[in-house]
Design a protein around this motif. Structure first.
Motif, PDB file in Angstrom:
ATOM      1  N   THR A  47       0.831  -1.205   0.000  1.00  0.00           N
ATOM      2  CA  THR A  47       0.000   0.000   0.000  1.00  0.00           C
ATOM      3  C   THR A  47       0.865   1.255   0.000  1.00  0.00           C
ATOM      4  O   THR A  47       0.585   2.220  -0.721  1.00  0.00           O
ATOM      5  N   SER A  51       1.191   4.245  -2.941  1.00  0.00           N
ATOM      6  CA  SER A  51       0.863   5.654  -2.737  1.00  0.00           C
ATOM      7  C   SER A  51       1.789   6.575  -3.521  1.00  0.00           C
ATOM      8  O   SER A  51       1.558   7.771  -3.612  1.00  0.00           O
ATOM      9  N   SER A  52       2.821   6.000  -4.103  1.00  0.00           N
ATOM     10  CA  SER A  52       3.789   6.766  -4.884  1.00  0.00           C
ATOM     11  C   SER A  52       3.419   6.725  -6.362  1.00  0.00           C
ATOM     12  O   SER A  52       2.793   5.781  -6.827  1.00  0.00           O
ATOM     13  N   GLN A  89      -3.226  -1.724  -6.546  1.00  0.00           N
ATOM     14  CA  GLN A  89      -2.385  -0.555  -6.281  1.00  0.00           C
ATOM     15  C   GLN A  89      -1.826   0.007  -7.590  1.00  0.00           C
ATOM     16  O   GLN A  89      -1.767   1.220  -7.779  1.00  0.00           O
TER      17      GLN A  89
END
Length: 114
Positions: A47, A51-52, A89
């Motif tokens: 996760t 997020s990048s 993701q």
């Protein structure tokens, strides 16, 4: 846990998404002799990497689609669930959706300019 220990021992104290991905790939998933496996920490790392939007983080996530999650899977989180998490993701990171098909992701990524 093993992932946290490996990150704490990372030179320079860097904790960015590409570093977390590299540590996860090279030192956690490939270590078949682990005595402490924490599927929750691995999912949290996925996760965090997700997020990048850094190119290197996207490349690492694509590699994770082919990773051997058997060392960190348990009764609660299966290898398939780890791969689905990575694919989800990736979709959030890129706006694309190729599921768990690493070949499709690799082909798409190769066409992207650095």
């Amino acid at each position: 846990n093993h992932l946290r220990w490996e990150l704490e021992n990372e030179k320079g104290g860097e904790r960015g998404a590409p570093v977390v991905a590299r540590v996860l790939e090279e030192r956690v998933l490939k270590d078949k002799k682990q005595t402490v496996v924490d599927a929750f920490a691995v999912n949290a790392a996925i996760t965090m990497i997700g997020s990048s939007h850094e190119r290197e983080a996207v490349a690492a996530m694509i590699r994770l689609l082919d990773a051997d999650f058997s060392a960190v899977s348990d009764d609660c989180v299966s290898v398939v669930e780890f791969r689905n998490h990575v694919a989800g993701q990736l979709a959030e990171m890129t706006g694309e959706s190729f599921g768990v098909e690493s070949a499709a992701w690799k082909k798409w990524f190769a066409k992207r300019r650095p």
